[in-house]
Design an enzyme around this catalytic site. Structure first.
Site, PDB file in Angstrom:
ATOM      1  CG  HIS A 147      -5.615  -1.820  -0.484  1.00 49.68           C
ATOM      2  ND1 HIS A 147      -4.856  -1.123  -1.391  1.00 49.68           N
ATOM      3  CD2 HIS A 147      -4.996  -1.682   0.709  1.00 49.68           C
ATOM      4  CE1 HIS A 147      -3.810  -0.599  -0.775  1.00 49.68           C
ATOM      5  NE2 HIS A 147      -3.880  -0.912   0.493  1.00 49.68           N
TER       6      HIS A 147
ATOM      7  CB  SER B 166      -0.969  -0.025   1.188  1.00 46.37           C
ATOM      8  OG  SER B 166      -1.912   1.029   1.097  1.00 46.37           O
TER       9      SER B 166
END
Length: 315
Positions: free
Chosen positions: A195, A86
């Site tokens: 996400h 991430s």
């Protein structure tokens, strides 16, 4: 050299993490540069109060990762592969020579603001362990709906997953997961639903900002945490960074890809050691299979020696 440097994502942050960085001129220079670019004292970003905000968390992770990687590189260590989970993709891109530290600081500040503004409350992420992926996907599908959004967000290991969505939807999935025999269902210190498609609009806004920034082709092998594939061009890396907030993270496959391509030493940059624990399923902890170690808690000379040893064994 067959080493793999990894950078953790949101949830790994620790109060005081910037103050705990090594006392090194390169660290001080990173802190100085970050403060100058952001026009604020970045040493105020890592207080418990400041770390309640997504922007501050992500900036701390970027700064810590870049600073400590530069310290290692100044001591003669260098990775063959880099990847980040991430937000960790941003320090990975900086160390790979694709994105300047100054541009990364500005983009990450915007990234955090966009994400927080989109979901100021009522949403987040929850880790589930002890279930197979198929079971997790079934439970998510059972709960997901227009008024109860929840998604599979991270594939971290064969039996460790992260879901993202509304507080109630995640709680409902967690209850079902425990009924299926899950070992753990833990809400993470992440206040936004990363996400998944809930962040499509913030990602598009970030992509517009990326269009104004110059990127270079990476000089190291950069693995995407979303596709688990190496990216070789500036345009591919630009898209990966801009949109990784709304794409499923497949960290399990990313680590496996690095191993299959010859990496035998994984070093996790600060903070924490979560990615080290995940990697040991692949890298093991021995000379033949490989080693996974965390920068935090390790001696710098030990990390440098491991890097040199790995480079000699796998030139």
């Amino acid at each position: 050299m067959s080493s793999f440097w990894v950078f953790p994502g949101q949830g790994a942050q620790q109060a005081g993490m910037l103050h705990a960085l090594p006392d090194d001129p390169l660290v001080r220079e990173c802190l100085r540069q970050a403060s100058e670019v952001l026009d604020e004292d970045v040493l105020e970003l890592d207080s418990p109060q400041a770390l309640q905000a997504t922007r501050e968390v992500q900036l701390c992770l970027l700064i810590a990762g870049v600073a400590c990687a530069r310290v290692l590189m100044a001591r003669g260590s260098a990775p063959d592969y880099v990847a980040g989970l991430s937000i960790g993709a941003y320090p990975a891109a900086v160390i790979a020579g694709a994105l300047s530290f100054a541009d990364a600081l500005r983009l990450v500040a915007l990234r955090g603001e966009l994400m927080q503004r989109a979901y100021p409350q009522g949403y987040g992420m929850t880790a589930l362990t002890g279930l197979d992926q198929g079971v997790v996907e079934r439970l998510v599908a059972q709960v997901h709906g227009p008024h109860s959004p929840v998604y599979l967000a991270n594939i971290n290991a064969d039996n460790q997953f992260v879901i993202a969505g509304s507080d109630q939807a995640m709680a409902d999935v967690a209850t079902l997961a425990k009924g299926e025999g899950a070992a753990m269902a833990k809400r993470l210190a992440v206040s936004v639903p990363s996400h998944c498609e809930l962040l499509n609009e913030p990602a598009q806004a970030l992509a517009q900002a990326f269009a104004q920034v110059t990127l270079q082709a990476p000089t190291l092998k950069y693995l995407s945490g979303s596709t688990a594939r190496p990216l070789f061009t500036a345009d591919k890396l630009r898209e990966d960074l801009a949109y990784n907030m709304c794409r499923l993270i497949d960290w399990r496959s990313t680590v496996q890809t690095a191993y299959e391509r010859g990496a035998r030493l994984q070093i996790e940059l600060p903070p924490g050691a979560v990615l080290t624990g995940l990697a040991r399923r692949v890298f093991g902890n021995g000379l033949e299979q490989g080693s996974a170690v965390a920068f935090q808690g390790a001696r710098l000379d030990t990390l440098s020696a491991l890097s040199r040893e790995e480079g000699c064994r796998h030139p």
